[in-house]
Scaffold this motif. Structure first.
Motif, mmCIF file in Angstrom:
data_model
loop_
_atom_site.group_PDB
_atom_site.id
_atom_site.type_symbol
_atom_site.label_atom_id
_atom_site.label_comp_id
_atom_site.label_asym_id
_atom_site.label_seq_id
_atom_site.Cartn_x
_atom_site.Cartn_y
_atom_site.Cartn_z
ATOM 1 N N ALA A 1 -4.164 8.951 -5.363
ATOM 2 C CA ALA A 1 -5.260 8.027 -5.652
ATOM 3 C C ALA A 1 -6.318 8.725 -6.500
ATOM 4 C CB ALA A 1 -5.862 7.524 -4.340
ATOM 5 N N ASN B 1 -5.392 19.243 -4.322
ATOM 6 C CA ASN B 1 -5.654 19.612 -2.918
ATOM 7 C C ASN B 1 -4.411 20.196 -2.250
ATOM 8 O OD1 ASN B 1 -4.929 16.861 -3.438
ATOM 9 N ND2 ASN B 1 -5.108 16.414 -1.274
ATOM 10 N N TYR C 1 1.440 16.170 -11.942
ATOM 11 C CA TYR C 1 2.037 16.220 -10.601
ATOM 12 C C TYR C 1 1.138 15.471 -9.606
ATOM 13 C CZ TYR C 1 4.863 17.800 -6.744
ATOM 14 O OH TYR C 1 5.694 17.802 -5.665
ATOM 15 N N GLY C 2 1.723 14.490 -8.918
ATOM 16 C CA GLY C 2 1.006 13.786 -7.855
ATOM 17 C C GLY C 2 0.412 12.469 -8.327
ATOM 18 N N TYR D 1 0.876 -1.179 0.000
ATOM 19 C CA TYR D 1 0.000 0.000 0.000
ATOM 20 C C TYR D 1 0.913 1.229 0.000
ATOM 21 C CZ TYR D 1 -3.744 3.186 1.395
ATOM 22 O OH TYR D 1 -4.652 4.221 1.439
ATOM 23 N N ALA E 1 -2.757 16.176 -7.742
ATOM 24 C CA ALA E 1 -2.908 16.415 -6.294
ATOM 25 C C ALA E 1 -3.293 17.886 -6.080
ATOM 26 C CB ALA E 1 -1.615 16.070 -5.576
ATOM 27 N N TYR F 1 0.509 4.566 0.161
ATOM 28 C CA TYR F 1 0.209 5.900 0.721
ATOM 29 C C TYR F 1 0.944 6.105 2.045
ATOM 30 C CZ TYR F 1 -2.168 9.927 2.571
ATOM 31 O OH TYR F 1 -2.428 11.171 3.104
ATOM 32 N N ASP G 1 6.115 12.517 -8.409
ATOM 33 C CA ASP G 1 5.623 12.397 -7.038
ATOM 34 C C ASP G 1 6.821 12.303 -6.099
ATOM 35 O OD1 ASP G 1 2.649 11.313 -5.815
ATOM 36 O OD2 ASP G 1 4.412 11.155 -4.521
ATOM 37 N N ARG G 2 6.699 12.962 -4.950
ATOM 38 C CA ARG G 2 7.761 12.934 -3.941
ATOM 39 C C ARG G 2 7.890 11.600 -3.247
ATOM 40 N NH1 ARG G 2 7.133 17.914 0.209
ATOM 41 N NH2 ARG G 2 8.588 19.338 -0.765
ATOM 42 N N GLU H 1 -11.404 2.873 -2.355
ATOM 43 C CA GLU H 1 -11.059 2.988 -0.932
ATOM 44 C C GLU H 1 -12.092 3.820 -0.178
ATOM 45 O OE1 GLU H 1 -6.913 4.344 -0.229
ATOM 46 O OE2 GLU H 1 -6.606 3.499 -2.214
ATOM 47 N N HIS H 2 -12.713 4.760 -0.883
ATOM 48 C CA HIS H 2 -13.689 5.660 -0.248
ATOM 49 C C HIS H 2 -15.094 5.094 -0.436
ATOM 50 C CE1 HIS H 2 -10.763 9.309 -0.552
ATOM 51 N NE2 HIS H 2 -10.400 8.415 0.335
ATOM 52 N N TYR I 1 -13.185 6.775 -5.282
ATOM 53 C CA TYR I 1 -12.507 5.545 -5.724
ATOM 54 C C TYR I 1 -12.817 4.470 -4.690
ATOM 55 C CZ TYR I 1 -8.860 8.058 -3.024
ATOM 56 O OH TYR I 1 -8.170 8.793 -2.087
ATOM 57 N N GLU J 1 1.064 24.222 -1.838
ATOM 58 C CA GLU J 1 2.360 23.639 -1.471
ATOM 59 C C GLU J 1 3.183 23.304 -2.720
ATOM 60 O OE1 GLU J 1 2.032 20.518 1.444
ATOM 61 O OE2 GLU J 1 4.105 19.856 1.153
HETATM 62 P P1 JHZ Z 1 -3.046 12.921 -1.508
HETATM 63 C C1 JHZ Z 1 -4.882 9.350 -0.181
HETATM 64 O O1 JHZ Z 1 -5.471 9.903 -1.335
HETATM 65 C C2 JHZ Z 1 -5.337 7.968 -0.016
HETATM 66 P P2 JHZ Z 1 -4.594 10.635 -2.411
HETATM 67 C C3 JHZ Z 1 -6.362 7.777 1.021
HETATM 68 N N1 JHZ Z 1 -7.381 6.891 0.511
HETATM 69 C C4 JHZ Z 1 -7.091 8.999 1.474
HETATM 70 O O2 JHZ Z 1 -8.143 8.923 1.999
HETATM 71 C C5 JHZ Z 1 -6.482 10.311 1.261
HETATM 72 O O3 JHZ Z 1 -5.150 10.206 0.900
HETATM 73 C C6 JHZ Z 1 -6.592 11.190 2.460
HETATM 74 C C7 JHZ Z 1 2.292 13.646 -3.532
HETATM 75 N N2 JHZ Z 1 2.862 14.942 -3.192
HETATM 76 O O4 JHZ Z 1 -2.383 12.988 -0.213
HETATM 77 C C8 JHZ Z 1 2.095 12.728 -2.373
HETATM 78 C C9 JHZ Z 1 4.036 15.323 -3.779
HETATM 79 O O5 JHZ Z 1 4.615 14.588 -4.585
HETATM 80 O O6 JHZ Z 1 -3.806 14.098 -1.968
HETATM 81 C C10 JHZ Z 1 0.915 11.889 -2.814
HETATM 82 O O7 JHZ Z 1 1.355 10.782 -3.588
HETATM 83 N N3 JHZ Z 1 4.538 16.543 -3.476
HETATM 84 C C11 JHZ Z 1 -5.705 7.200 2.228
HETATM 85 O O8 JHZ Z 1 -3.505 9.721 -2.842
HETATM 86 C C12 JHZ Z 1 0.134 12.839 -3.708
HETATM 87 O O9 JHZ Z 1 1.022 13.852 -4.114
HETATM 88 C C13 JHZ Z 1 3.920 17.407 -2.621
HETATM 89 O O10 JHZ Z 1 4.417 18.511 -2.405
HETATM 90 O O11 JHZ Z 1 -5.500 11.214 -3.461
HETATM 91 C C14 JHZ Z 1 -0.988 13.508 -2.944
HETATM 92 O O12 JHZ Z 1 -1.955 12.577 -2.654
HETATM 93 C C15 JHZ Z 1 2.699 16.993 -2.023
HETATM 94 C C16 JHZ Z 1 1.983 17.895 -1.083
HETATM 95 C C17 JHZ Z 1 2.196 15.753 -2.344
HETATM 96 O O13 JHZ Z 1 -3.980 11.773 -1.442
#
Ligand code: JHZ
Ligand code: ZN
Length: 415
Positions: A328, A386, A324-325, A79, A384, A81, A349-350, A227-228, A225, A390
């Protein structure tokens, strides 16, 4: 991996109240699992896909998907995340902990549990303050990182049975955290019953979950998706908790993850003005009735067409596009809109656990964020979105060199 039981089941009744007045209002077709990242473009293994349809319960107002994928498939090995890859999320979690330590007067004799403690991103703040904790999480990779942070983690799914066994051992908590997990559990009622069992009489459960209102109003359909399973309103939550002798006494609205709720839940009923006001707001907006959701499908279809048209136009004009990102939500977006390697060269992705893998379904390669400056694509589609602030702050050099971002929701736009 040994899978016990069916790969998925289609629910016939509401996950929360068991009622049979389930109205499907959005069908996203079938999609692959959003956090199952293939290791190669062609590993000879067919990616499993599952139906993704969203329904409203006419009995308790809960919005939910109708397909339940076996959690052992969703959350088991590999997994990917890890919460700690976002600075904004780390700050958000730390502020929450410091606030609770102060408001509840927590000390070295207190006890804090987190359900879905992931890599220890939140509990480590209690450890630093000398407050004993227990993390519970089924994903062994993130749990191993948590142990390095000094966060003891029990690797398991949290269930009513686990709560009963912990309670028999005398475990009760002053604070139970559960962030972004209530919507993920198939046995919604068992999970909430377990919280009731593990709270001290004057304890508080502090949960966070994405809020259905901004999901609908800002067309955040990509947060749907497998998971939700649930997309909560205060109306639906209030009913869910009461069924287990718990009371939703206070809420806060948060901007994280496109708009979330923080819920303060206790064994004593003392419903505050924040909850009463939001229940009245939801009634006034009609969030507790199917009509509110009926237009969503057409809105989603428009966004899909607009985004696809924009990307195809830019590509036809000779632009190069990355994303970028490897979120999920990005998997839902690219697979429902049909964004493949013909449009997007790579995703950055980081998260080092995602790099070198491929996006589900469309098999777009995932690279480190340095690839943006190396390749300097003309546009970057922000999956990403959201974490837009950042990401923009971190990518000043890419932008200074003329790079532009495309933000997909609520309407595709170039920034
Ligand atoms: P992120 C996940 O959803 C899965 P995801 C899960 N089902 C859930 O409920 C939510 O989170 C809360 C990357 N990133 O967090 C990291 C960078 O590379 O919105 C992540 O891979 N650089 C548990 O996957 C992705 O982006 C950055 O600067 O939709 C963001 O994914 C930042 C900030 C993030 O959740
Ligand atoms: Zn219901």
């Amino acid at each position: 991996m040994m899978i016990v039981g069916a790969a998925s089941v289609t629910e016939q009744v509401c996950r929360s109240c068991g009622g049979s007045h389930i109205n499907t209002f959005l069908k996203l077709g079938t999609t692959p699992l959003a956090d199952r990242l293939p290791s190669s473009i062609d590993d000879g293994e067919e990616e499993p896909v599952f139906p993704l349809s969203v329904a409203f319960c006419g009995d308790c107002s809960l919005v939910q998907i109708t397909e339940t994928v076996n959690p052992r498939i969703l959350f088991a090995n590999a997994y990917p995340y890890y919460s700690s890859f976002s600075q904004a999320l780390l700050r958000h979690s730390r502020d929450n902990v410091l606030d609770l330590i102060e408001r509840r007067g927590l000390h070295s004799g207190s006890f804090v549990i987190e359900l879905a403690s992931n890599d220890g991103y939140l509990l480590k703040n209690y450890v630093e303050a000398g407050i004993p904790v227990l993390g519970i999480d089924p994903a062994d990779g993130p749990a191993a990182v948590a142990s390095e942070f000094g966060v003891p983690t029990h690797v398991a799914f949290f269930t009513r049975e686990l709560a009963e066994s912990l309670r028999r051992q005398g475990v009760r908590a002053d604070v139970i955290h559960a962030n972004n997990v209530l919507a993920h559990v198939a046995d919604t009622n068992g999970f909430v019953a377990g919280i009731a069992l593990l709270l001290k009489d004057d304890g508080v459960a502090v949960l966070e979950a994405p809020y259905v209102e901004p999901m609908i109003d800002h067309c955040e359909f990509d947060t749907i998706y497998h998971e939700h399973l649930c997309y909560f309103s205060v109306t639906a939550l209030d009913k869910l908790f009461r069924r287990h002798g718990l009371y939703l006494n206070e809420i806060k609205q948060l901007s994280i993850h496109g708009g979330s709720l923080r819920l303060y839940v206790e064994l004593q009923e003392r419903v505050g003005v924040s909850v009463r006001d939001q229940l009245a707001h939801e009634k006034a907006q009609g969030i507790d009735a199917i009509d509110y959701y009926i237009d969503f499908s057409a809105t989603v279809d428009k966004l899909k067409v607009d985004l696809s048209t924009l990307l195809r136009r830019l590509k036809a004009d000779g632009a190069s596009i990355a994303a970028y990102g490897a979120a999920a939500k990005g998997a839902t977006l690219i697979n429902t809109v049909g964004i493949g390697r013909d449009l997007i060269d790579f995703v950055v992705d980081r998260n080092t656990h995602k790099q070198g893998k491929y996006m589900p379904g469309q098999k777009i390669p995932i690279r480190s964020t340095e690839a943006l400056l190396e390749a300097q694509p003309d546009y970057v589609l922000v999956l990403a979105w959201n974490f837009l602030d950042e990401i923009m702050a971190q990518q000043t050099e890419y932008r200074a060199r003329g790079g532009k971002f495309i933000v997909p929701v609520p309407n595709p736009r170039i920034v």
